[in-house]
Scaffold this active site. Sequence first.
Site, PDB file in Angstrom:
ATOM      1  N   PRO A   2      38.425 -31.150   2.371  1.00 36.94           N
ATOM      2  CA  PRO A   2      37.507 -30.127   1.940  1.00 36.94           C
ATOM      3  C   PRO A   2      36.371 -30.704   0.969  1.00 36.94           C
ATOM      4  O   PRO A   2      36.658 -31.554   0.010  1.00 36.94           O
ATOM      5  CB  PRO A   2      38.513 -29.261   1.044  1.00 36.94           C
ATOM      6  N   GLU A   3      35.135 -30.265   1.244  1.00 33.97           N
ATOM      7  CA  GLU A   3      33.991 -30.764   0.363  1.00 33.97           C
ATOM      8  C   GLU A   3      33.623 -29.668  -0.265  1.00 33.97           C
ATOM      9  O   GLU A   3      34.263 -28.484  -0.261  1.00 33.97           O
ATOM     10  CB  GLU A   3      32.960 -31.318   1.553  1.00 33.97           C
TER      11      GLU A   3
END
Length: 270
Positions: A2-3
């Site tokens: 997840p960014e």
Amino acid sequence: MPELPEVETTRRGIEPHLVGRTVRRLLVRERRLRWPVDERLGDELAGLPLARVRRRAKYLLIDNPRGSAIVHLGMSGSLRVLDGEVPLRTHDHWDLELDDGRLLRYNDPRRFGCLLWQPAGEVHPLLAGLGPEPFDGGFDGGYLHARAHGRSGPVKHFLMDQAIVVGVGNIYAAEALFRAGIDPRRAAGRVSLARYEALAQAIKTILAHAIERGGTTLRDFLRPDGEPGYFEQELMVYGRAGEPCKTCGAPVRAAVIGQRSSFWCGRCQR
Ligand SMILES: [Zn+2]
């Protein structure tokens, strides 16, 4: 992994269901996350209404008047708001049970995420020393140019340094540098102010676009089987080694810079 856009979308997805609710208890099934979950954390969280959910870099902070629960999704974590009756899945490591019978459930197959506590008025060591957010007013070309002064390391490495700016991961660094026409190998201290202005703008644009796209997945945070995944996005260079540049047709180049795979167009980026 997840960014920043996925974390921001998670924040927007869960916040409306948590604010004003009181935590009944924290149920931890697996304490061995990246750092062990403190047994006392449930006492800090219980009994007081939640005030808001904030994001700092890729950390989520769930606030009550005593302090904040700090959640990081690590490599593979996800959060969902569910009815209490929803059956457990493998890797559901903790639940925050709310006074309306629903719960915030954390799933993380690889267990690189964390759940920590930050007392009110203190800054957790993980959050100290972080650079500005990409959407902060103070983050612009002038800021980057000043911070880059005298630095001989590659600009891509500079951009991914969380003390310079938070949340610009490998994919977004590659795409922003392409958009700004900057060779990722160029020394950070040898990029002009004008080009840093283009780069700061590119970072804001690309991240904002990804967050906007993420908005369409918000309903997944309420689905028992919801798997909030990567946002679909059109990548110009990342992962496209040898394929034609979408702007000029030259083959996209690839190399390892600062221990990370890097992709760029040798014709469009100087
Ligand atoms: Zn090109």
